[in-house]
Design a protein around this motif. Structure first.
Motif, mmCIF file in Angstrom:
data_model
loop_
_atom_site.group_PDB
_atom_site.id
_atom_site.type_symbol
_atom_site.label_atom_id
_atom_site.label_comp_id
_atom_site.label_asym_id
_atom_site.label_seq_id
_atom_site.Cartn_x
_atom_site.Cartn_y
_atom_site.Cartn_z
ATOM 1 N N HIS A 1 -6.813 -9.319 -1.336
ATOM 2 C CA HIS A 1 -7.856 -10.098 -2.007
ATOM 3 C C HIS A 1 -8.228 -9.346 -3.280
ATOM 4 N N ARG A 2 -8.341 -10.064 -4.361
ATOM 5 C CA ARG A 2 -8.561 -9.429 -5.662
ATOM 6 C C ARG A 2 -9.840 -8.601 -5.732
ATOM 7 N N GLU A 3 -10.844 -8.965 -4.965
ATOM 8 C CA GLU A 3 -12.128 -8.282 -5.074
ATOM 9 C C GLU A 3 -12.345 -7.217 -4.006
ATOM 10 N N PHE A 4 -11.392 -7.061 -3.096
ATOM 11 C CA PHE A 4 -11.571 -6.087 -2.014
ATOM 12 C C PHE A 4 -11.113 -4.705 -2.471
ATOM 13 N N TYR A 5 -12.001 -3.749 -2.355
ATOM 14 C CA TYR A 5 -11.746 -2.396 -2.846
ATOM 15 C C TYR A 5 -10.553 -1.745 -2.143
ATOM 16 N N ARG A 6 -10.489 -1.918 -0.836
ATOM 17 C CA ARG A 6 -9.389 -1.283 -0.097
ATOM 18 C C ARG A 6 -8.035 -1.899 -0.445
ATOM 19 N N CYS A 7 -8.013 -3.123 -0.839
ATOM 20 C CA CYS A 7 -6.760 -3.735 -1.276
ATOM 21 C C CYS A 7 -6.263 -3.065 -2.557
ATOM 22 N N LYS A 8 -7.206 -2.690 -3.417
ATOM 23 C CA LYS A 8 -6.833 -2.004 -4.652
ATOM 24 C C LYS A 8 -6.271 -0.614 -4.354
ATOM 25 N N ILE A 9 -6.830 0.051 -3.355
ATOM 26 C CA ILE A 9 -6.306 1.365 -2.948
ATOM 27 C C ILE A 9 -4.869 1.221 -2.436
ATOM 28 N N MET A 10 -4.651 0.233 -1.566
ATOM 29 C CA MET A 10 -3.302 0.006 -1.040
ATOM 30 C C MET A 10 -2.330 -0.338 -2.156
ATOM 31 N N ASP A 11 -2.785 -1.131 -3.121
ATOM 32 C CA ASP A 11 -1.955 -1.488 -4.273
ATOM 33 C C ASP A 11 -1.420 -0.243 -4.981
ATOM 34 N N LYS A 12 -2.307 0.710 -5.238
ATOM 35 C CA LYS A 12 -1.915 1.906 -5.992
ATOM 36 C C LYS A 12 -0.857 2.720 -5.253
ATOM 37 N N HIS A 13 -1.003 2.828 -3.946
ATOM 38 C CA HIS A 13 -0.024 3.596 -3.163
ATOM 39 C C HIS A 13 1.331 2.878 -3.094
ATOM 40 N N LEU A 14 1.316 1.597 -2.882
ATOM 41 C CA LEU A 14 2.571 0.840 -2.809
ATOM 42 C C LEU A 14 3.276 0.815 -4.168
ATOM 43 N N LYS A 15 2.492 0.737 -5.226
ATOM 44 C CA LYS A 15 3.070 0.761 -6.569
ATOM 45 C C LYS A 15 3.761 2.102 -6.837
ATOM 46 N N ALA A 16 3.210 3.185 -6.286
ATOM 47 C CA ALA A 16 3.825 4.507 -6.458
ATOM 48 C C ALA A 16 5.119 4.637 -5.664
ATOM 49 N N LEU A 17 5.198 3.986 -4.511
ATOM 50 C CA LEU A 17 6.379 4.110 -3.645
ATOM 51 C C LEU A 17 7.530 3.186 -4.047
ATOM 52 N N ALA A 18 7.213 2.052 -4.635
ATOM 53 C CA ALA A 18 8.241 1.039 -4.930
ATOM 54 C C ALA A 18 9.426 1.565 -5.741
ATOM 55 N N PRO A 19 9.217 2.342 -6.816
ATOM 56 C CA PRO A 19 10.383 2.820 -7.589
ATOM 57 C C PRO A 19 11.181 3.902 -6.866
ATOM 58 N N VAL A 20 10.577 4.530 -5.891
ATOM 59 C CA VAL A 20 11.230 5.640 -5.193
ATOM 60 C C VAL A 20 12.186 5.130 -4.111
ATOM 61 N N TYR A 21 11.805 4.055 -3.434
ATOM 62 C CA TYR A 21 12.613 3.520 -2.327
ATOM 63 C C TYR A 21 13.233 2.187 -2.755
ATOM 64 N N LEU A 22 14.322 2.308 -3.475
ATOM 65 C CA LEU A 22 14.965 1.138 -4.069
ATOM 66 C C LEU A 22 15.556 0.203 -3.013
ATOM 67 N N GLY A 23 15.845 0.711 -1.844
ATOM 68 C CA GLY A 23 16.449 -0.106 -0.797
ATOM 69 C C GLY A 23 15.482 -1.079 -0.144
ATOM 70 N N THR A 24 14.204 -0.924 -0.427
ATOM 71 C CA THR A 24 13.178 -1.809 0.142
ATOM 72 C C THR A 24 12.476 -2.566 -0.980
#
Length: 230
Positions: A110-133
């Motif tokens: 949800h765009r306004e949920f703070y914890r969703c923004k936290i999860m976004d930042k972590h997933l954005k950091a992992l995405a370029p590292v694990y190209l197979g997923t």
């Protein structure tokens, strides 16, 4: 004592010392020769031309080049399929995205949920590292059909797909200690245990990705908040 007798004894002693010294030198020479025969010659010159012409070496080199070429081609195909970045998708894209990849991580947020923004930042950091997923996110408000179908009751909700089938999920921060200040490494380890990302060898591209990821390694909250419910 007779002077001649003393002189004779001194000469005898001097001769004995000479013989002893000669014996010691001879022994040293014999030992040195034995070592020379037993030890390989480290100073022999190596013919580099012969090594380069070695058919076995050429074969290994060709195999390595071919393997690297295949890896590069595989990475390019994955990137064209949307791997290597954390992307926003729509409800209309959802089925195609999760069924056209072996492993897909989808964050319902949800765009306004703070914890969703936290999860976004972590997933954005992992995405370029694990190209197979493949890493994607979907606004839960704009995807009511799949929110209902997947029985999503709390956000953030990260659903893990393998070959189009939802096999596991992370609800809120329950698996991450229930706190907002978990590290990217903590999320990474959980995703590895669940088999949605894999250990892989590092190459030069990965080193750059790791550098970017380390900048977001720990994201701290200014205030503690509970998981948001939809």
């Amino acid at each position: 004592m007779d002077p001649d007798e003393v002189k004779s004894k001194l000469q005898g002693l001097a001769f004995g010392n000479v013989l002893a010294a000669a014996a010691r030198d001879y022994k040293k020479e014999v030992i040195a020769k034995e070592k020379a025969h037993a030890t390989p010659a480290f100073h022999d010159e190596v013919d580099l031309d012969e090594l380069l012409d070695d058919p076995e070496l050429e074969k290994l080199h060709a195999e390595r080049i071919a393997a690297l070429k295949r890896e590069v081609e595989k990475r390019e195909v994955l990137k064209r399929q949307g791997h290597g970045e954390y992307r926003e998708i729509t409800e209309g894209d959802f089925l195609a995205e999760v069924t056209r990849g072996d492993k897909v991580i989808c964050h319902f947020y949800h765009r306004e949920f703070y914890r969703c923004k936290i999860m976004d930042k972590h997933l954005k950091a992992l995405a370029p590292v694990y190209l197979g997923t493949k890493f994607v996110k979907l606004d839960a408000e704009n995807a009511p059909f799949f929110v209902t179908k997947l029985a999503i009751k709390m956000l953030p909700c990260v659903i893990l797909f393998k070959k189009g089938i939802a096999v596991d999920r992370l609800v809120g921060f329950e698996d991450l200690g229930g706190k907002d200040d978990f590290s990217t490494r903590a999320l990474e380890n959980i995703l590895k245990k669940k088999g949605i990302i894999e250990e892989k060898k590092k190459d030069e591209d990965d080193e750059d990705d790791e550098t970017d990821m380390s900048k977001n390694r720990r994201i701290r909250s200014s205030t503690a908040r509970d998981s948001d419910s939809d």
